[in-house]
Design an enzyme around this catalytic site. Structure first.
Site, short mmCIF file in Angstrom:
data_model
loop_
_atom_site.label_atom_id
_atom_site.label_comp_id
_atom_site.label_asym_id
_atom_site.label_seq_id
_atom_site.Cartn_x
_atom_site.Cartn_y
_atom_site.Cartn_z
N CYS A 110 0.84 -1.19 0.00
CA CYS A 110 0.00 0.00 0.00
C CYS A 110 0.88 1.25 0.00
CB CYS A 110 -0.90 -0.01 1.24
SG CYS A 110 -2.00 1.43 1.34
N HIS A 153 -9.25 -2.97 -3.04
CA HIS A 153 -8.25 -2.35 -2.16
C HIS A 153 -8.56 -0.87 -1.96
CE1 HIS A 153 -3.94 -1.81 -0.70
NE2 HIS A 153 -4.29 -0.57 -0.97
N GLU A 154 -8.91 -0.19 -3.06
CA GLU A 154 -9.18 1.27 -2.97
C GLU A 154 -10.50 1.55 -2.24
OE1 GLU A 154 -5.66 1.37 -4.74
OE2 GLU A 154 -6.70 2.81 -3.49
N HIS A 157 -10.21 1.48 1.41
CA HIS A 157 -9.66 2.71 2.00
C HIS A 157 -10.78 3.70 2.33
CE1 HIS A 157 -5.32 2.32 2.07
NE2 HIS A 157 -5.25 2.04 0.78
C1 LIG Z 1 2.56 0.37 -12.18
O1 LIG Z 1 2.64 -0.40 -11.01
C2 LIG Z 1 2.28 -1.71 -11.13
C3 LIG Z 1 2.27 -2.42 -12.32
C4 LIG Z 1 1.91 -3.76 -12.27
C5 LIG Z 1 1.59 -4.39 -11.08
C6 LIG Z 1 1.59 -3.68 -9.88
C7 LIG Z 1 1.95 -2.33 -9.93
N1 LIG Z 1 1.98 -1.52 -8.81
C8 LIG Z 1 1.43 -1.78 -7.58
O2 LIG Z 1 0.90 -2.81 -7.26
N2 LIG Z 1 1.57 -0.73 -6.77
C9 LIG Z 1 1.09 -0.72 -5.41
C10 LIG Z 1 -0.11 0.21 -5.38
O3 LIG Z 1 -0.10 1.20 -6.09
N3 LIG Z 1 -1.21 -0.09 -4.59
C11 LIG Z 1 -2.28 0.88 -4.56
C12 LIG Z 1 -2.53 1.46 -3.17
O4 LIG Z 1 -1.72 1.36 -2.25
N4 LIG Z 1 -3.69 2.04 -3.06
O5 LIG Z 1 -4.12 2.52 -1.89
C13 LIG Z 1 -1.38 -1.33 -3.82
C14 LIG Z 1 -1.92 -2.47 -4.71
C15 LIG Z 1 -2.08 -3.74 -3.87
C16 LIG Z 1 -3.19 -4.52 -4.50
C17 LIG Z 1 -3.96 -3.57 -5.35
C18 LIG Z 1 -3.31 -2.22 -5.31
C19 LIG Z 1 2.23 -0.25 -4.50
C20 LIG Z 1 1.74 -0.15 -3.06
C21 LIG Z 1 3.32 -1.32 -4.58
C22 LIG Z 1 2.78 1.08 -4.94
ZN LIG Z 2 -3.56 1.28 -0.32
#
Ligand SMILES: COc1ccccc1NC(=O)N[C@H](C(=O)N(CC(=O)NO)CC1CCCC1)C(C)(C)C
Ligand SMILES: [Zn+2]
Length: 190
Positions: A110, A153-154, A157
């Site tokens: 996250c 996930h969103e 939040h």
């Molecule tokens: C371009 O980046 C990618 C391309 C392909 C696969 C994955 C990713 N990136 C991510 O999963 N990124 C995660 C993310 O944005 N989140 C969102 C968040 O924290 N929202 O509050 C966490 C993810 C965990 C499961 C779904 C979202 C973080 C916490 C690692 C930054």
């Molecule tokens: Zn998150």
């Protein structure tokens, strides 16, 4: 532009609040905030910009994470048909979901959590989401796979739920009990 300094981290009380619905049509200010959240995802997915500003590569962001306790989320990823999804949404709501569950093989992280938390985060395998877009249009999305996980996930939040709340502490790696198959998807690094 939003940078990591604008993203609040676990321990900040706003992450545990239930966000307020946005009364529609959204105000100009609410639209600007939501647009800046989509812009964060765009910037964070551009290698040069992300390196320049030290942005974590985001696929989703919820308004409470920038200390705005309103039901607004931004998502930028691909759906199960490899359709590109780049959306700013007001008042997203899961209106139906599968019994089957799924989870990210590599677990979840996250933007508001600066540590690794091991364990499976059970999510519905398929969901139907109703929301209003930045442009004011009411849409219904049918999602599965990684996109469905991002939306859940969103939306969590917006209800003060962190992904690790869903990990079974007594058995973090148990197979979630679906009536049928579990969809394990690895993280693609698009
Ligand atoms: C371009 O980046 C990618 C391309 C392909 C696969 C994955 C990713 N990136 C991510 O999963 N990124 C995660 C993310 O944005 N989140 C969102 C968040 O924290 N929202 O509050 C966490 C993810 C965990 C499961 C779904 C979202 C973080 C916490 C690692 C930054
Ligand atoms: Zn998150």
């Amino acid at each position: 532009m939003i940078t990591m300094d604008d993203i609040i981290r676990e321990g900040h009380p706003t992450l545990r609040k239930i966000a307020d619905p946005v009364s529609l049509p959204a105000s100009k200010e609410e639209q600007d905030i939501l647009r800046s959240m989509v812009e964060y995802l765009i910037n964070s997915q551009d290698e040069d910009t992300a390196a320049q500003y030290g942005l974590r590569p985001g696929v989703g962001l919820a308004a409470p994470q920038i200390n705005v306790s309103k039901k607004m989320i931004a998502v930028r990823t691909f759906d199960h048909n490899d359709e590109f999804l780049e959306l700013g949404l007001f008042n997203p709501k899961i209106i139906s979901h599968s019994e089957e569950t799924t989870y990210l093989e590599s677990g979840e992280g996250c933007l508001s959590v600066d540590r690794m938390v091991e364990g499976e985060v059970p999510r519905y395998a398929r969901i139907k989401v109703k929301a209003t877009t930045l442009e004011g249009e009411e849409i219904t999305l049918r999602l599965k796979g990684f996109a469905a996980i991002v939306f859940q996930h969103e939306i969590d939040h917006l209800n003060g739920i962190m992904f690790y709340d869903r990990i079974d502490k007594s058995d973090p790696f148990k197979e979630p009990l679906p009536p049928k198959e579990v969809i394990k998807i690895s993280k693609f690094h698009g």
